[in-house]
Write a protein that holds these residues in place. Structure first.
Motif, short mmCIF file in Angstrom:
data_model
loop_
_atom_site.label_atom_id
_atom_site.label_comp_id
_atom_site.label_asym_id
_atom_site.label_seq_id
_atom_site.Cartn_x
_atom_site.Cartn_y
_atom_site.Cartn_z
N GLY A 176 0.79 -1.22 0.00
CA GLY A 176 0.00 0.00 0.00
C GLY A 176 0.82 1.27 0.00
O GLY A 176 1.73 1.44 -0.82
N LYS A 177 0.50 2.18 0.93
CA LYS A 177 1.10 3.51 0.93
C LYS A 177 2.61 3.49 1.17
O LYS A 177 3.30 4.45 0.84
CB LYS A 177 0.42 4.38 1.99
N SER A 178 3.13 2.44 1.77
CA SER A 178 4.58 2.37 2.01
C SER A 178 5.36 2.27 0.70
O SER A 178 6.51 2.69 0.62
CB SER A 178 4.91 1.15 2.89
N TYR A 179 4.73 1.70 -0.32
CA TYR A 179 5.38 1.47 -1.61
C TYR A 179 5.41 2.75 -2.43
O TYR A 179 4.40 3.44 -2.57
CB TYR A 179 4.60 0.38 -2.35
N GLY A 180 6.58 3.08 -2.96
CA GLY A 180 6.68 4.30 -3.74
C GLY A 180 7.98 4.37 -4.51
O GLY A 180 8.71 3.38 -4.65
N SER A 181 8.29 5.54 -4.99
CA SER A 181 9.49 5.75 -5.79
C SER A 181 10.77 5.34 -5.05
O SER A 181 11.64 4.68 -5.64
CB SER A 181 9.56 7.23 -6.21
N PRO A 182 10.94 5.69 -3.75
CA PRO A 182 12.14 5.25 -3.04
C PRO A 182 12.28 3.72 -2.98
O PRO A 182 13.39 3.20 -3.07
CB PRO A 182 11.97 5.84 -1.63
N SER A 183 11.15 3.02 -2.86
CA SER A 183 11.18 1.54 -2.82
C SER A 183 11.81 1.01 -4.09
O SER A 183 12.72 0.15 -4.05
CB SER A 183 9.76 0.98 -2.71
N LEU A 184 11.36 1.50 -5.23
CA LEU A 184 11.83 1.01 -6.52
C LEU A 184 13.28 1.41 -6.79
O LEU A 184 14.05 0.61 -7.34
CB LEU A 184 10.92 1.53 -7.63
N THR A 185 13.65 2.60 -6.38
CA THR A 185 15.04 3.04 -6.60
C THR A 185 15.99 2.16 -5.80
O THR A 185 17.00 1.67 -6.33
CB THR A 185 15.21 4.52 -6.18
N VAL A 186 15.70 1.97 -4.52
CA VAL A 186 16.57 1.15 -3.67
C VAL A 186 16.63 -0.28 -4.18
O VAL A 186 17.69 -0.90 -4.22
CB VAL A 186 16.09 1.20 -2.19
N GLN A 187 15.50 -0.82 -4.60
CA GLN A 187 15.47 -2.21 -5.05
C GLN A 187 16.08 -2.40 -6.44
O GLN A 187 16.46 -3.52 -6.81
CB GLN A 187 14.03 -2.72 -5.01
N TYR A 188 16.21 -1.33 -7.19
CA TYR A 188 16.89 -1.38 -8.48
C TYR A 188 18.40 -1.52 -8.28
O TYR A 188 19.06 -2.27 -9.00
CB TYR A 188 16.58 -0.12 -9.28
N TYR A 189 18.92 -0.80 -7.31
CA TYR A 189 20.37 -0.79 -7.08
C TYR A 189 20.85 -1.80 -6.05
O TYR A 189 22.04 -2.12 -6.00
CB TYR A 189 20.81 0.61 -6.62
N SER A 190 19.93 -2.31 -5.22
CA SER A 190 20.37 -3.19 -4.13
C SER A 190 19.29 -4.20 -3.77
O SER A 190 18.17 -4.14 -4.27
CB SER A 190 20.71 -2.35 -2.89
N GLU A 191 19.65 -5.10 -2.88
CA GLU A 191 18.69 -6.04 -2.30
C GLU A 191 18.53 -5.68 -0.83
O GLU A 191 19.35 -6.04 0.00
CB GLU A 191 19.20 -7.48 -2.45
N PRO A 192 17.46 -4.93 -0.49
CA PRO A 192 17.29 -4.46 0.88
C PRO A 192 16.59 -5.48 1.78
O PRO A 192 15.76 -6.28 1.33
CB PRO A 192 16.41 -3.22 0.71
#
Length: 290
Positions: free
Chosen positions: A167-183
């Protein structure tokens, strides 16, 4: 055994001795629980031949343990007073280099170049007010890092690991971090283990830096622009978001053609698309634009 800085009594002693008044503007909340320090160290998976960059060492509670686990620690501190007392507080350790600088402006690339083939990790209890800018800078500049382990606000950590189901937790920062790393969230940290006590709980999040992104994109700038547009107007459909967002300036007919080609309903919201769908959509838009 050396006196542990991460305790209420020792922290208070150091602060009082040096006349330090904590600055809310710099997000100064010092960790006073050794168990949490040990959990951060465990999450960092350090070895004796590795170098560590620490951002915002404060009075050195985490720095002390990092120096015991790694070959060398590069401690970057902005506060004038704190950078002056760290060498005295940690005078038992000769493998710490103190750098008086702003981590948002510091030349990490130059430091990493000087370290040559050394394995380097970032481990830090980040000041809340610069958490996201620092994480994004470390990732987006594609620095030659192996792993990033940082303590951040719990809410921020949840956003960085979020998926469309969150839901609301998911956003642009989620995708950016997950593109460059495995959090991954390593542990939740209660507000009670800090001095002074912040208003929110924290979390330790680890990010293993990817050698290659999880998706192939034709144009990274377009990929991230599409993501930004989708979440700028997150209550709107993906069709309206992309055709009305000023950062992409896409014709509505072009958007419709791209959505139809990749099989995304025009009434669907961007927050329901995962990273693979965003990659496919941006690649299709790239093809249609060129």
């Amino acid at each position: 055994m050396k006196k542990r800085i991460a305790s209420p009594s020792v922290t208070k002693e150091i602060l009082d001795k040096n006349g330090i008044r904590l600055k809310k503007s710099l997000g100064q909340n010092f960790l006073v629980d050794r168990n949490i320090i040990d959990q951060i160290i465990s999450g960092a998976r350090l070895s004796k031949d590795e170098h560590v960059i620490e951002i915002g060492p404060g009075i050195g509670s985490l720095t002390q343990r990092l120096a015991e686990e790694a070959e060398k620690v590069w401690a970057i501190e902005l506060d004038d007073k704190l950078i002056s007392i760290l060498p005295e507080t940690l005078n038992d350790y000769d493998n710490i280099k103190y750098i008086h600088a702003d981590a948002l402006e510091y030349d990490f690339e130059e430091l990493l170049t000087d370290l040559n083939d050394k394995k380097v990790k970032v481990v830090a209890n980040l000041p809340y007010y610069v958490t996201t800018p620092i994480i994004m800078r470390l990732l987006e500049e594609r620095l030659d890092l192996d792993r990033v382990v940082v303590m951040v606000q719990k809410e921020v950590a949840e956003r960085l690991v979020a998926t469309p189901e969150d839901g609301k937790s998911y956003g642009s920062p989620s995708l950016t971090v997950q593109y460059y790393s495995e959090p991954n969230i390593e542990t939740i940290v209660p507000r009670t283990v800090f001095m002074p006590r912040p208003k929110v709980d924290s979390a330790v999040i680890s990010m293993d830096i990817r050698k290659e992104p999880p998706v192939e994109v034709e144009d990274e700038d377009l990929f991230f622009s599409v993501i930004k547009a989708a979440f700028q107007l997150r209550r709107k459909t993906i069709r309206n978001s992309l055709s009305k967002a000023t950062n992409v300036n896409l014709d509505r007919d072009l958007v419709d053609e791209a959505l139809e080609e990749v099989g995304i309903e025009s009434r669907r919201r961007g927050e329901k698309l995962d990273i693979k769908k965003f990659a496919t959509l941006s690649n299709t838009l790239f093809k249609l634009l060129n």
